[in-house]
Design a protein around this motif. Structure first.
Motif, mmCIF file in Angstrom:
data_model
loop_
_atom_site.group_PDB
_atom_site.id
_atom_site.type_symbol
_atom_site.label_atom_id
_atom_site.label_comp_id
_atom_site.label_asym_id
_atom_site.label_seq_id
_atom_site.Cartn_x
_atom_site.Cartn_y
_atom_site.Cartn_z
ATOM 1 N N UNK A 1 -37.329 -34.731 32.031
ATOM 2 C CA UNK A 1 -37.904 -35.851 31.340
ATOM 3 C C UNK A 1 -38.870 -35.363 30.274
ATOM 4 N N UNK A 2 -38.852 -36.013 29.197
ATOM 5 C CA UNK A 2 -39.813 -35.689 28.302
ATOM 6 C C UNK A 2 -40.103 -36.823 27.534
ATOM 7 N N UNK A 3 -40.604 -37.788 28.207
ATOM 8 C CA UNK A 3 -41.133 -39.185 27.666
ATOM 9 C C UNK A 3 -42.468 -38.854 26.973
ATOM 10 N N UNK A 4 -42.505 -39.859 25.856
ATOM 11 C CA UNK A 4 -43.546 -39.716 24.900
ATOM 12 C C UNK A 4 -43.793 -38.503 24.085
ATOM 13 N N UNK A 5 -42.766 -37.780 23.939
ATOM 14 C CA UNK A 5 -42.663 -36.127 23.060
ATOM 15 C C UNK A 5 -42.037 -36.424 21.895
ATOM 16 N N UNK A 6 -42.346 -35.829 20.644
ATOM 17 C CA UNK A 6 -41.760 -35.629 19.558
ATOM 18 C C UNK A 6 -40.705 -34.444 19.542
ATOM 19 N N UNK A 7 -41.036 -33.524 20.536
ATOM 20 C CA UNK A 7 -40.116 -32.541 20.503
ATOM 21 C C UNK A 7 -39.222 -32.374 21.818
ATOM 22 N N UNK A 8 -38.005 -32.754 21.612
ATOM 23 C CA UNK A 8 -37.290 -32.902 22.972
ATOM 24 C C UNK A 8 -36.224 -31.679 22.909
ATOM 25 N N UNK A 9 -36.264 -30.938 23.844
ATOM 26 C CA UNK A 9 -35.483 -29.601 24.082
ATOM 27 C C UNK A 9 -33.977 -29.940 24.371
ATOM 28 N N UNK A 10 -33.417 -29.000 23.732
ATOM 29 C CA UNK A 10 -31.803 -28.862 23.553
ATOM 30 C C UNK A 10 -31.255 -27.501 24.062
ATOM 31 N N UNK A 11 -29.897 -27.380 24.144
ATOM 32 C CA UNK A 11 -29.328 -26.197 24.478
ATOM 33 C C UNK A 11 -29.503 -25.207 23.134
ATOM 34 N N UNK A 12 -29.927 -25.812 22.074
ATOM 35 C CA UNK A 12 -30.022 -24.876 21.040
ATOM 36 C C UNK A 12 -31.350 -24.168 21.348
ATOM 37 N N UNK A 13 -32.348 -24.526 21.941
ATOM 38 C CA UNK A 13 -33.730 -23.793 22.215
ATOM 39 C C UNK A 13 -33.619 -22.861 23.202
ATOM 40 N N UNK A 14 -32.373 -22.386 23.785
ATOM 41 C CA UNK A 14 -32.253 -21.507 24.773
ATOM 42 C C UNK A 14 -32.345 -19.886 24.416
ATOM 43 N N UNK A 15 -33.031 -19.346 25.018
ATOM 44 C CA UNK A 15 -32.904 -17.919 24.751
ATOM 45 C C UNK A 15 -33.068 -16.917 26.249
ATOM 46 N N UNK A 16 -32.672 -15.837 26.080
ATOM 47 C CA UNK A 16 -32.893 -15.008 27.311
ATOM 48 C C UNK A 16 -33.878 -13.989 27.458
ATOM 49 N N UNK A 17 -35.168 -13.941 28.169
ATOM 50 C CA UNK A 17 -35.936 -12.895 27.915
ATOM 51 C C UNK A 17 -35.966 -12.120 29.167
ATOM 52 N N UNK A 18 -35.342 -10.865 29.078
ATOM 53 C CA UNK A 18 -35.585 -10.160 30.425
ATOM 54 C C UNK A 18 -34.859 -10.814 31.478
ATOM 55 N N UNK A 19 -35.353 -11.112 32.678
ATOM 56 C CA UNK A 19 -34.847 -11.920 33.696
ATOM 57 C C UNK A 19 -34.782 -13.363 33.666
ATOM 58 N N UNK A 20 -35.388 -13.912 32.730
ATOM 59 C CA UNK A 20 -35.767 -15.167 32.583
ATOM 60 C C UNK A 20 -34.896 -15.879 31.607
ATOM 61 N N UNK A 21 -34.661 -17.150 31.708
ATOM 62 C CA UNK A 21 -33.929 -18.073 30.615
ATOM 63 C C UNK A 21 -34.918 -18.970 30.287
ATOM 64 N N UNK A 22 -35.264 -19.297 28.949
ATOM 65 C CA UNK A 22 -36.353 -20.081 28.426
ATOM 66 C C UNK A 22 -35.553 -21.058 27.391
ATOM 67 N N UNK A 23 -36.201 -22.223 27.648
ATOM 68 C CA UNK A 23 -35.975 -23.385 26.512
ATOM 69 C C UNK A 23 -37.212 -23.531 25.914
ATOM 70 N N UNK A 24 -37.352 -23.427 24.611
ATOM 71 C CA UNK A 24 -38.721 -23.576 23.812
ATOM 72 C C UNK A 24 -38.747 -24.142 22.732
#
Length: 323
Positions: free
Chosen positions: A80-103
């Motif tokens: 949930x991202x209530x009240x935000x101008x910046x909503x995450x999507x699958x296009x924001x996905x990256x892999x960094x080492x052992x982590x998956x990041x949405x930014x």
């Protein structure tokens, strides 16, 4: 569910080292482990293998993000991202080492699989969200992971409810002018809310509920006070009763220092206290104790002020004690 509590300002600026997805850090334990008991987790999909449904304040869901690949099963978790101008999507996905990041420009959420389970890091960048300090009744950005519990147990059937949590604050930086800071309007909060709900289909008040809160971090307070009042402060507030614990009710120390802290606490007695107080205040008066079930939860940031902040955690669970 901003809690408009006014107190002396507590000013904090943390710029800690970034999360290393391959690093495991020991935690300060705030309570001795409880004796071994028969327990069952309320939380579904603890490893986020089914992904998270994207919730939007306006309109239908934008789909599902799947950090660890496709799953044939529907998502249990929601983001949930209530009240935000910046909503995450699958296009924001990256892999960094052992982590998956949405930014994106307003937030980030990091999923890391480690030997001891799932680690999550949640960051909010509200310096990009606010053009000016927030005003009364103005909505504020949220970043929450939440779910309706797959099995909603009746309170009457429990002997206890064990909260397990291991986390630390990674950043908390005020980005608004100090002269504009109003502790009754502005803060950054990382917290857990559990819904205690009348789900007896024969009840005339079916669906009524209480917000039960565990406030891990609030910019304004090293020791967070008890809060018990109606959910207000913005146009879409629920109007339901909120009972949010004081820090001293469930842990020692404070997350303000940026250290790992492990929490292990039976919160069931506090839930029963919350229901009793709600009824005394005129809420939930049409429901009986036997009607209430533990229906769901949300965990993460609510930021009704201009702050850039981050928190990471692992070992989160809610364990029903039945014997």
């Amino acid at each position: 569910m901003m809690k408009t509590m006014v107190s002396n300002r507590y000013t904090l600026l943390l710029a800690l080292f970034s999360w290393n997805c391959a690093t495991e850090t020991p935690a300060q334990q705030t309570h001795a482990p409880l004796p071994s008991q028969d327990t069952a987790s309320l939380i579904g999909d603890r490893l986020f293998e089914r992904g998270l449904t994207l919730k939007r304040a306006q309109g239908p869901s934008a789909g599902t993000i799947r950090p660890f690949g496709d799953s044939a099963q529907p998502a249990v978790w929601e983001l949930a991202e209530w009240g935000s101008k910046f909503e995450l999507s699958d296009d924001d996905k990256t892999t960094e080492g052992d982590c998956v990041v949405y930014r994106n420009d307003g937030k980030a959420i990091t999923f890391g699989r480690q030997s001891d389970g799932m680690h999550l890091s949640m960051d909010v960048i509200t310096s990009t969200e606010y053009k000016a300090p927030r005003q009364q009744n103005q909505a504020w950005p949220h970043l929450l992971v939440e779910q309706a519990f797959p099995e909603k147990l009746y309170l009457k059937d429990l002997k206890g409810l064990l909260l397990k949590f291991n986390g630390r604050l990674t950043k908390a930086e005020m980005k608004m002018p100090e002269s504009a800071f109003n502790p009754g309007l502005h803060t950054a909060q990382f917290q857990l809310f559990i819904t205690i709900q009348d789900l007896n289909p024969n009840s005339a008040y079916y669906g009524d509920y209480l917000w039960f809160g565990i406030p891990f971090y609030d910019y304004r307070y090293e020791q967070i006070p008890l809060y018990a009042a109606q959910d207000v402060g913005k146009g879409d507030a629920t109007g339901k009763f909120i009972y949010s614990l004081a820090t001293a009710d469930y842990m020692t120390g404070t997350f303000h220092g940026g250290n790992w802290i492990e929490v292990e606490k039976d919160i069931y007695p506090k839930i029963t206290e919350a229901l009793e107080l709600a009824k005394k205040r005129g809420y939930l008066t049409g429901s009986f104790f036997d009607d209430f079930q533990i229906s769901g939860m949300n965990l993460g940031w609510e930021v009704p002020g201009t702050f850039d902040a981050g928190f990471e955690f692992k070992d989160f669970d809610l364990l029903a004690i039945t014997e």
